[in-house]
Design a protein around this motif. Structure first.
Motif, PDB file in Angstrom:
ATOM      1  N   ALA A 183      -9.341 104.502 -11.056  1.00 36.72           N
ATOM      2  CA  ALA A 183      -8.175 105.227 -10.554  1.00 36.72           C
ATOM      3  C   ALA A 183      -8.549 106.152  -9.409  1.00 36.72           C
ATOM      4  O   ALA A 183      -7.788 106.350  -8.457  1.00 36.72           O
ATOM      5  CB  ALA A 183      -7.528 106.016 -11.695  1.00 36.72           C
ATOM      6  N   ASP A 228      -8.922 104.086  -6.376  1.00 35.93           N
ATOM      7  CA  ASP A 228      -7.582 103.699  -5.940  1.00 35.93           C
ATOM      8  C   ASP A 228      -6.922 104.824  -5.175  1.00 35.93           C
ATOM      9  O   ASP A 228      -6.322 104.630  -4.115  1.00 35.93           O
ATOM     10  CB  ASP A 228      -6.720 103.330  -7.149  1.00 35.93           C
ATOM     11  CG  ASP A 228      -5.283 103.076  -6.732  1.00 35.93           C
ATOM     12  OD1 ASP A 228      -5.025 102.015  -6.114  1.00 35.93           O
ATOM     13  OD2 ASP A 228      -4.428 103.962  -6.967  1.00 35.93           O
ATOM     14  N   LEU A 229      -7.064 106.024  -5.716  1.00 37.15           N
ATOM     15  CA  LEU A 229      -6.470 107.185  -5.056  1.00 37.15           C
ATOM     16  C   LEU A 229      -7.058 107.362  -3.660  1.00 37.15           C
ATOM     17  O   LEU A 229      -6.329 107.568  -2.667  1.00 37.15           O
ATOM     18  CB  LEU A 229      -6.731 108.438  -5.896  1.00 37.15           C
ATOM     19  CG  LEU A 229      -6.298 109.749  -5.271  1.00 37.15           C
ATOM     20  CD1 LEU A 229      -4.788 109.759  -5.051  1.00 37.15           C
ATOM     21  CD2 LEU A 229      -6.710 110.930  -6.138  1.00 37.15           C
ATOM     22  N   LEU A 230      -8.397 107.284  -3.593  1.00 38.53           N
ATOM     23  CA  LEU A 230      -9.032 107.483  -2.296  1.00 38.53           C
ATOM     24  C   LEU A 230      -8.749 106.310  -1.357  1.00 38.53           C
ATOM     25  O   LEU A 230      -8.753 106.457  -0.139  1.00 38.53           O
ATOM     26  CB  LEU A 230     -10.541 107.669  -2.477  1.00 38.53           C
ATOM     27  CG  LEU A 230     -10.898 108.986  -3.172  1.00 38.53           C
ATOM     28  CD1 LEU A 230     -12.369 109.023  -3.556  1.00 38.53           C
ATOM     29  CD2 LEU A 230     -10.564 110.181  -2.273  1.00 38.53           C
ATOM     30  N   GLU A 231      -8.512 105.150  -1.936  1.00 41.69           N
ATOM     31  CA  GLU A 231      -8.223 103.986  -1.098  1.00 41.69           C
ATOM     32  C   GLU A 231      -6.831 104.082  -0.488  1.00 41.69           C
ATOM     33  O   GLU A 231      -6.654 103.993   0.718  1.00 41.69           O
ATOM     34  CB  GLU A 231      -8.327 102.700  -1.941  1.00 41.69           C
ATOM     35  CG  GLU A 231      -7.924 101.450  -1.167  1.00 41.69           C
ATOM     36  CD  GLU A 231      -7.993 100.184  -2.024  1.00 41.69           C
ATOM     37  OE1 GLU A 231      -8.383 100.302  -3.224  1.00 41.69           O
ATOM     38  OE2 GLU A 231      -7.667  99.114  -1.502  1.00 41.69           O
ATOM     39  N   ASN A 232      -5.853 104.286  -1.361  1.00 40.19           N
ATOM     40  CA  ASN A 232      -4.472 104.161  -0.913  1.00 40.19           C
ATOM     41  C   ASN A 232      -3.742 105.470  -0.688  1.00 40.19           C
ATOM     42  O   ASN A 232      -2.633 105.488  -0.160  1.00 40.19           O
ATOM     43  CB  ASN A 232      -3.688 103.337  -1.935  1.00 40.19           C
ATOM     44  CG  ASN A 232      -4.266 101.933  -2.038  1.00 40.19           C
ATOM     45  OD1 ASN A 232      -4.387 101.228  -1.029  1.00 40.19           O
ATOM     46  ND2 ASN A 232      -4.662 101.541  -3.243  1.00 40.19           N
ATOM     47  N   GLY A 233      -4.375 106.568  -1.160  1.00 34.85           N
ATOM     48  CA  GLY A 233      -3.722 107.847  -0.974  1.00 34.85           C
ATOM     49  C   GLY A 233      -2.558 108.010  -1.927  1.00 34.85           C
ATOM     50  O   GLY A 233      -2.264 107.152  -2.766  1.00 34.85           O
ATOM     51  N   LEU A 234      -1.903 109.140  -1.787  1.00 36.27           N
ATOM     52  CA  LEU A 234      -0.817 109.480  -2.698  1.00 36.27           C
ATOM     53  C   LEU A 234       0.546 109.030  -2.181  1.00 36.27           C
ATOM     54  O   LEU A 234       1.484 108.809  -2.935  1.00 36.27           O
ATOM     55  CB  LEU A 234      -0.767 110.999  -2.891  1.00 36.27           C
ATOM     56  CG  LEU A 234      -1.977 111.638  -3.592  1.00 36.27           C
ATOM     57  CD1 LEU A 234      -2.005 113.136  -3.307  1.00 36.27           C
ATOM     58  CD2 LEU A 234      -1.892 111.368  -5.087  1.00 36.27           C
ATOM     59  N   ARG A 235       0.616 108.911  -0.905  1.00 32.02           N
ATOM     60  CA  ARG A 235       1.921 108.753  -0.253  1.00 32.02           C
ATOM     61  C   ARG A 235       2.730 107.565  -0.781  1.00 32.02           C
ATOM     62  O   ARG A 235       2.214 106.473  -0.964  1.00 32.02           O
ATOM     63  CB  ARG A 235       1.720 108.592   1.264  1.00 32.02           C
ATOM     64  CG  ARG A 235       2.981 108.187   2.032  1.00 32.02           C
ATOM     65  CD  ARG A 235       2.903 108.537   3.465  1.00 32.02           C
ATOM     66  NE  ARG A 235       2.925 109.988   3.684  1.00 32.02           N
ATOM     67  CZ  ARG A 235       4.017 110.744   3.535  1.00 32.02           C
ATOM     68  NH1 ARG A 235       5.172 110.206   3.173  1.00 32.02           N
ATOM     69  NH2 ARG A 235       3.962 112.041   3.754  1.00 32.02           N
ATOM     70  N   GLY A 236       4.003 107.869  -0.981  1.00 26.23           N
ATOM     71  CA  GLY A 236       4.922 106.828  -1.412  1.00 26.23           C
ATOM     72  C   GLY A 236       5.648 106.214  -0.244  1.00 26.23           C
ATOM     73  O   GLY A 236       5.172 106.266   0.900  1.00 26.23           O
ATOM     74  N   ALA A 237       6.821 105.683  -0.512  1.00 26.38           N
ATOM     75  CA  ALA A 237       7.528 104.903   0.501  1.00 26.38           C
ATOM     76  C   ALA A 237       8.234 105.739   1.558  1.00 26.38           C
ATOM     77  O   ALA A 237       8.493 105.275   2.662  1.00 26.38           O
ATOM     78  CB  ALA A 237       8.536 103.988  -0.188  1.00 26.38           C
ATOM     79  N   THR A 238       8.582 106.988   1.210  1.00 20.40           N
ATOM     80  CA  THR A 238       9.355 107.800   2.166  1.00 20.40           C
ATOM     81  C   THR A 238       8.623 107.943   3.486  1.00 20.40           C
ATOM     82  O   THR A 238       7.408 108.044   3.541  1.00 20.40           O
ATOM     83  CB  THR A 238       9.623 109.218   1.594  1.00 20.40           C
ATOM     84  OG1 THR A 238       8.420 109.687   1.010  1.00 20.40           O
ATOM     85  CG2 THR A 238      10.746 109.195   0.602  1.00 20.40           C
ATOM     86  N   HIS A 287       7.093 109.173   6.988  1.00 21.09           N
ATOM     87  CA  HIS A 287       6.436 110.397   7.485  1.00 21.09           C
ATOM     88  C   HIS A 287       7.403 111.130   8.362  1.00 21.09           C
ATOM     89  O   HIS A 287       8.347 110.559   8.880  1.00 21.09           O
ATOM     90  CB  HIS A 287       5.220 110.007   8.340  1.00 21.09           C
ATOM     91  CG  HIS A 287       4.104 109.446   7.518  1.00 21.09           C
ATOM     92  ND1 HIS A 287       2.807 109.543   7.895  1.00 21.09           N
ATOM     93  CD2 HIS A 287       4.128 108.783   6.344  1.00 21.09           C
ATOM     94  CE1 HIS A 287       2.060 108.943   6.986  1.00 21.09           C
ATOM     95  NE2 HIS A 287       2.849 108.473   6.041  1.00 21.09           N
ATOM     96  N   VAL A 288       7.152 112.412   8.517  1.00 19.78           N
ATOM     97  CA  VAL A 288       7.976 113.193   9.433  1.00 19.78           C
ATOM     98  C   VAL A 288       7.588 112.871  10.852  1.00 19.78           C
ATOM     99  O   VAL A 288       6.436 112.721  11.175  1.00 19.78           O
ATOM    100  CB  VAL A 288       7.771 114.696   9.163  1.00 19.78           C
ATOM    101  CG1 VAL A 288       8.622 115.518  10.144  1.00 19.78           C
ATOM    102  CG2 VAL A 288       8.146 115.018   7.725  1.00 19.78           C
TER     103      VAL A 288
END
Lengths: 214, 214, 214, 214
Positions: free
Chosen positions: B198, B201-211, B213-214
């Motif tokens: 896990a 996975d976190l370091l691979e894909n990051g936390l960001r979801g579908a929304t 970016h600003v």
DNA sequence: GATGAATGAGCATTCATTCAT
DNA sequence: AATGAATGAATGCTCATTCAT
């Protein structure tokens, strides 16, 4: 809890003792801290120490409470710097930054924390089991809310992510205190504030590049 | 270096001493380790200790070398579990897993490492300055190669990312030893092996979801 | 330098410690002197020793300074016994006598000196390099002046003669402390005072009898 | 007395032990001599030492007897250099010279003597009470005979003079071993042989110059 | 209450001597 | 007899805590 004798002390003298204790507890693990160093640094008689405190742990607890209180006050006073509007990553970025700013402004107090986190797990749990729980809980809540609005992937383990955020912040502080110690130039501080941003960026977007997943 | 007297000891006795020392050095900072505890635990006379070793540091270095050697042998023996073909994240995942497996199989030895990383920065540098450098360098190289083939974003700071990988691995080990201590059930182990996955996975894909970016 | 704690002691207790130390340092080479013996003799706890002194050398230096001071004061108080008018041999005779009288009156202090001269050459030089130089220089000057006025043969080597005077005086003291130890009867003392005279006589007139030189 | 085990040793090994012991006993006071140093230098097992000797003192006594024997043999072999015809001062001069030559030729053995004379008076008396008595007796006899034939003033105290001759010789040896250590050039040796002459000259003719006695 | 001295348990280290092989 | 490891008493020094003034 320090005795009444300590609280009745003239503030200047009390401050001297606190500073001396901070230096000691911020420099060595608790088990290596010496009454001798503290009384020498503070310039108080050895006997007085035991008139003020039961023992080293009594003083340590007192100092720890002061540190927590100081941090809370700082966060309240600098709360306006915290971004509350943007997405969770913008908020985290500002959190890291303000937290690091506290360290820059209060390095002696921050060192206490660094030493604390190097203690045995047993010591930490026994001494202040709430702290880690609360710290982690804060990030958990943040992440869960962000998941709810889709800012954070739903497949991410909140526990893992909260731990990562918590520890990355700690690491940042530790590196700052190791490398810089006392802030000298704006450049030093900027470097570390940018490092905080970079860490969040890493945790936000991950490492993965454009190549397709398998 | 331990004297010949130590190496000539019957293996059982030698093992007793090593185990006693491991318990001591794995429990407290080096400066708090006591010859008294070790000889008591090992059941040898005080004088014998000094017939075997120059002093505590001599024993510590010996133990450290043994630990490094043990780890290397372990990695060689379990090298077949290391993924070498896939992308960098698959390789990292297997690295974390095999590393954690070593800790699960050799918790006493791993504790030595945990205590080592709690020592003063000065102590660490003076004792084994290469270690951290090499650890970080390993991840840097891995990341740079991955950037070259596009597996890792080119905008990621290699320094920050290597530090994160290095520290996350350490954290994983420390948490395992804190929470579980001695492996009891397969479940415990599985839980932590999955946590390793896990983290990557976190370091691979990051936390960001579908929304967006600003 | 002994700490303030030592100087603040009640004189009786301080004296006990000094006496105990004097007995120890007057009996064995410095490297064989034991804190254990001194504290036992003085009847103080082991820890107190270290509250008063840094270590054995600290106490030794203090005692040495006291001894030098005591000797100087003695020489001043008994200066009227020193002949200053007569020829060099009369002056030397009185010097030996007053010096020996100091030993008779302060045998414990003198023993310190005897032990000192038994130390390694390196120890002596390192500890008080001036002492021997000054002692010899004193006799050299005396002899050179005496040579200038014809009281001492011009063909005599000043270096040899100064050494002889210096060592003969030392020998006298050592023999007194060996043979008599504590002065008991006036006869003992007289015997040694006369021996001092006889030594100077020997060095003054030599052994040669009436038979012609070759 | 060393055990039979020691005497049965191959001569080379026995010599190694003797040399090692000489170095040790010639370097430090008896109370500081260590079995550890001797066995290490000699390259023999620790246990063997106690198979050969009762303890350090046993070895010391043995060595001392060897030293005395060696000196006697040397004096016999170089007896032809001793002047026997001239007056007492010529004889003394040659005695000093041959004695010093022994030191030059056997510095390791001579060092043993120097250390011996630095020991406590009690140690010396207890260990070899005869030695000093004999040494002094020798000079006493010499002087008494010289007084009988008028070569030495009849008013001179034989006791004082014998002591002076004895000690001056000791001093000469000690200075040689301190200053030169190992003879390197003929010049070094000549310097000291001349110093021996100068000492006898001083004792022979005294310091007094031409000015009238009071 | 303030002071700082007194105390002794605790620890590292050395080393002579004994013991086991 | 040879070997070298085992042993533990001895010692210097530290330091938290108590005590006396």
């Amino acid at each position: 809890m320090p005795r009444g004798t300590f609280h009745n002390l003239p503030p200047g003298k009390r401050a001297l003792i606190i500073e001396a204790a901070l230096r000691e507890f911020g420099s060595v693990p608790f088990s290596k801290a010496k009454v001798a160093n503290i009384v020498k640094e503070a310039g108080i008689p050895r006997g007085s120490f035991y008139q003020y405190f039961d023992d080293l742990m009594d003083l340590y607890r007192y100092l720890w409470d002061l540190a927590v209180q100081r941090k809370l006050e700082y966060m309240q006073q600098h709360g306006h710097r915290l971004v509350v509007s943007g997405d969770v990553f913008q908020r985290l970025r500002s959190l890291y930054r303000v937290g690091l700013q506290f360290v820059i402004d209060n390095p002696e107090w921050a060192r206490l924390g660094v030493q604390f986190y190097r203690e045995d797990h047993d010591f930490r749990i026994h001494f202040d089991g709430e702290l880690e729980r609360q710290g982690l809980a804060f990030y958990r809540t943040l992440l869960q809310e962000a998941q709810a609005v889709g800012e954070v992937r739903s497949t991410v383990s909140v526990t893992i992510a909260a731990t990562a955020l918590y520890q990355m912040n700690r690491l940042l502080v530790e590196e700052y205190l190791n490398d810089v110690g006392v802030p000298r130039w704006q450049d030093d501080m900027d470097k570390f504030l940018q490092r905080a941003d970079a860490m969040i960026d890493l945790l936000e977007n991950g490492l993965r590049g454009a190549t397709n997943h398998v």
